[in-house]
Design a protein around this motif. Structure first.
Motif, PDB file in Angstrom:
ATOM      1  N   PHE A  73     -37.942  10.291  -9.577  1.00 12.53           N
ATOM      2  CA  PHE A  73     -36.634  10.510  -8.964  1.00 12.53           C
ATOM      3  C   PHE A  73     -36.225   9.345  -8.068  1.00 12.53           C
ATOM      4  O   PHE A  73     -35.033   9.149  -7.812  1.00 12.53           O
ATOM      5  CB  PHE A  73     -36.637  11.841  -8.215  1.00 12.53           C
ATOM      6  CG  PHE A  73     -36.776  13.013  -9.139  1.00 12.53           C
ATOM      7  CD1 PHE A  73     -35.677  13.483  -9.851  1.00 12.53           C
ATOM      8  CD2 PHE A  73     -38.008  13.609  -9.357  1.00 12.53           C
ATOM      9  CE1 PHE A  73     -35.798  14.540 -10.733  1.00 12.53           C
ATOM     10  CE2 PHE A  73     -38.144  14.673 -10.239  1.00 12.53           C
ATOM     11  CZ  PHE A  73     -37.035  15.138 -10.932  1.00 12.53           C
ATOM     12  N   ALA A  76     -34.537   7.253 -10.478  1.00  6.98           N
ATOM     13  CA  ALA A  76     -33.216   7.831 -10.738  1.00  6.98           C
ATOM     14  C   ALA A  76     -32.225   7.425  -9.656  1.00  6.98           C
ATOM     15  O   ALA A  76     -31.066   7.096  -9.943  1.00  6.98           O
ATOM     16  CB  ALA A  76     -33.326   9.355 -10.831  1.00  6.98           C
ATOM     17  N   THR A  83     -27.730   4.228 -16.706  1.00 12.86           N
ATOM     18  CA  THR A  83     -28.712   5.024 -17.431  1.00 12.86           C
ATOM     19  C   THR A  83     -29.935   4.151 -17.663  1.00 12.86           C
ATOM     20  O   THR A  83     -29.801   3.033 -18.177  1.00 12.86           O
ATOM     21  CB  THR A  83     -28.135   5.516 -18.775  1.00 12.86           C
ATOM     22  OG1 THR A  83     -26.982   6.318 -18.520  1.00 12.86           O
ATOM     23  CG2 THR A  83     -29.155   6.319 -19.549  1.00 12.86           C
ATOM     24  N   VAL A 103     -33.208   8.460 -17.089  1.00 10.29           N
ATOM     25  CA  VAL A 103     -32.651   8.990 -15.842  1.00 10.29           C
ATOM     26  C   VAL A 103     -31.357   8.276 -15.483  1.00 10.29           C
ATOM     27  O   VAL A 103     -31.049   7.201 -15.990  1.00 10.29           O
ATOM     28  CB  VAL A 103     -33.653   8.823 -14.674  1.00 10.29           C
ATOM     29  CG1 VAL A 103     -34.957   9.549 -14.944  1.00 10.29           C
ATOM     30  CG2 VAL A 103     -33.928   7.334 -14.388  1.00 10.29           C
ATOM     31  N   ASN A 104     -30.604   8.898 -14.589  1.00  9.32           N
ATOM     32  CA  ASN A 104     -29.540   8.232 -13.838  1.00  9.32           C
ATOM     33  C   ASN A 104     -29.474   8.897 -12.468  1.00  9.32           C
ATOM     34  O   ASN A 104     -30.361   9.683 -12.118  1.00  9.32           O
ATOM     35  CB  ASN A 104     -28.201   8.253 -14.584  1.00  9.32           C
ATOM     36  CG  ASN A 104     -27.573   9.635 -14.641  1.00  9.32           C
ATOM     37  OD1 ASN A 104     -28.121  10.629 -14.163  1.00  9.32           O
ATOM     38  ND2 ASN A 104     -26.392   9.707 -15.235  1.00  9.32           N
ATOM     39  N   GLY A 107     -30.292  12.584 -12.060  1.00 10.16           N
ATOM     40  CA  GLY A 107     -31.626  13.110 -12.335  1.00 10.16           C
ATOM     41  C   GLY A 107     -32.092  12.757 -13.733  1.00 10.16           C
ATOM     42  O   GLY A 107     -31.700  11.739 -14.310  1.00 10.16           O
ATOM     43  N   VAL A 108     -32.926  13.615 -14.300  1.00 12.47           N
ATOM     44  CA  VAL A 108     -33.509  13.379 -15.618  1.00 12.47           C
ATOM     45  C   VAL A 108     -32.524  13.797 -16.704  1.00 12.47           C
ATOM     46  O   VAL A 108     -31.991  14.913 -16.687  1.00 12.47           O
ATOM     47  CB  VAL A 108     -34.839  14.156 -15.775  1.00 12.47           C
ATOM     48  CG1 VAL A 108     -35.354  14.038 -17.211  1.00 12.47           C
ATOM     49  CG2 VAL A 108     -35.881  13.632 -14.793  1.00 12.47           C
ATOM     50  N   THR A 136     -26.148  11.457 -22.691  1.00  9.54           N
ATOM     51  CA  THR A 136     -26.126  10.617 -21.495  1.00  9.54           C
ATOM     52  C   THR A 136     -24.702  10.101 -21.308  1.00  9.54           C
ATOM     53  O   THR A 136     -23.873  10.205 -22.215  1.00  9.54           O
ATOM     54  CB  THR A 136     -27.082   9.410 -21.625  1.00  9.54           C
ATOM     55  OG1 THR A 136     -26.474   8.412 -22.470  1.00  9.54           O
ATOM     56  CG2 THR A 136     -28.430   9.810 -22.217  1.00  9.54           C
TER      57      THR A 136
END
Length: 258
Positions: A73, A76, A83, A103-104, A107-108, A136
């Motif tokens: 995270f 993230a 992304t 992730v971005n 979150g996942v 995404t």
């Protein structure tokens, strides 16, 4: 038609997770500066790859991280509006997987566990079971890890699941793999890297990347590895499947064929 700029990075990552996180942060910063919307990092970017692919030492395996490990995270948060796909060793109880996560800042977005394991990895990892695409901000993405991409069915499964982009992550552990010796070759027209030397039989051209200013933007700095960012690439909406081709006619083999 929407467009997205994709960056792929290659770099060394080891057991020092703080170092790995700092390097990931630098690569994200550089990719963002180049306008990339998607950055694909290597397999094992958090924790490094196996130190010995033939006979992995059980005491020297990469650190195993849970799927909700805070480090994931942290990446993230670094990704923010971008992304980012990267690899790590995933822990599920006492089981280890060679895994990748996308992730971005929210979150996942998606996960993948490497399905096809070469002989050396079987002693260290458990194979995954599926290939799943996921949505995404840059489009529907599927991930493959290293040996996965050897098998065309893997990419086909993701395409059938609606993937428009395939992110193929590899570790390429330069610290344990010797570079193959280069064949002497004749310089190709327009290649500034080659030197003119006798070429081996059946050599047609050099293997150096041609200069394509309209397609590639090269980025290198003293404190980051070299990587290439493809110029803005158009990803059109999926079109209707082409009509299947008629089966190829084959002549019967002779009775004395091997």
């Amino acid at each position: 038609m929407s467009t997205v700029r994709i960056a792929a990075a290659a770099a060394h990552f080891g057991r020092d997770l703080d170092f790995d996180l700092a390097r990931i942060g630098k690569l994200i910063h550089d990719a963002r500066a180049q306008g990339a919307g998607l950055l694909v990092l290597p397999d094992a970017a958090l924790g490094g790859y196996l130190a010995d692919l033939r006979h992995p030492d059980p005491e020297a395996l990469p650190p195993a991280l849970k799927p909700d490990d805070p480090l994931i995270f942290q990446v993230a948060r670094l990704a923010a509006e971008m992304t980012v796909c990267f690899g790590y060793c995933e822990a599920d109880g006492n089981v280890r997987y060679n895994a990748a996560v996308c992730v971005n800042g929210d979150g996942v977005l998606g996960r993948h566990r490497k399905v096809h394991l070469p002989a050396g990895e079987v002693a260290a990892y458990t194979p995954g079971a599926t290939f799943d695409a996921f949505d995404t901000p840059v489009g529907r993405v599927g991930m493959l890890i290293d040996y996965d991409k050897t098998f065309p069915e893997a990419a086909r499964s993701l395409a059938l699941d609606g993937a428009h982009i395939l992110a193929c992550l590899s570790a390429w552990p330069t610290s344990i793999t010797n570079r193959a010796p280069a064949w002497p070759r004749t310089a190709s027209p327009g290649c500034s890297t080659c030197t003119t030397r006798p070429a081996p039989p059946r050599t047609r051209s050099c293997s150096h990347r041609p200069t394509r200013p309209a397609r590639w933007a090269e980025c290198a700095s003293s404190d980051s590895p070299r990587w290439w960012v493809p110029a803005v690439t158009s990803w059109p909406a999926p079109s209707a499947r082409p009509a299947s081709r008629s089966p190829r006619s084959t002549s019967p083999r002779s009775s004395n064929a091997p």
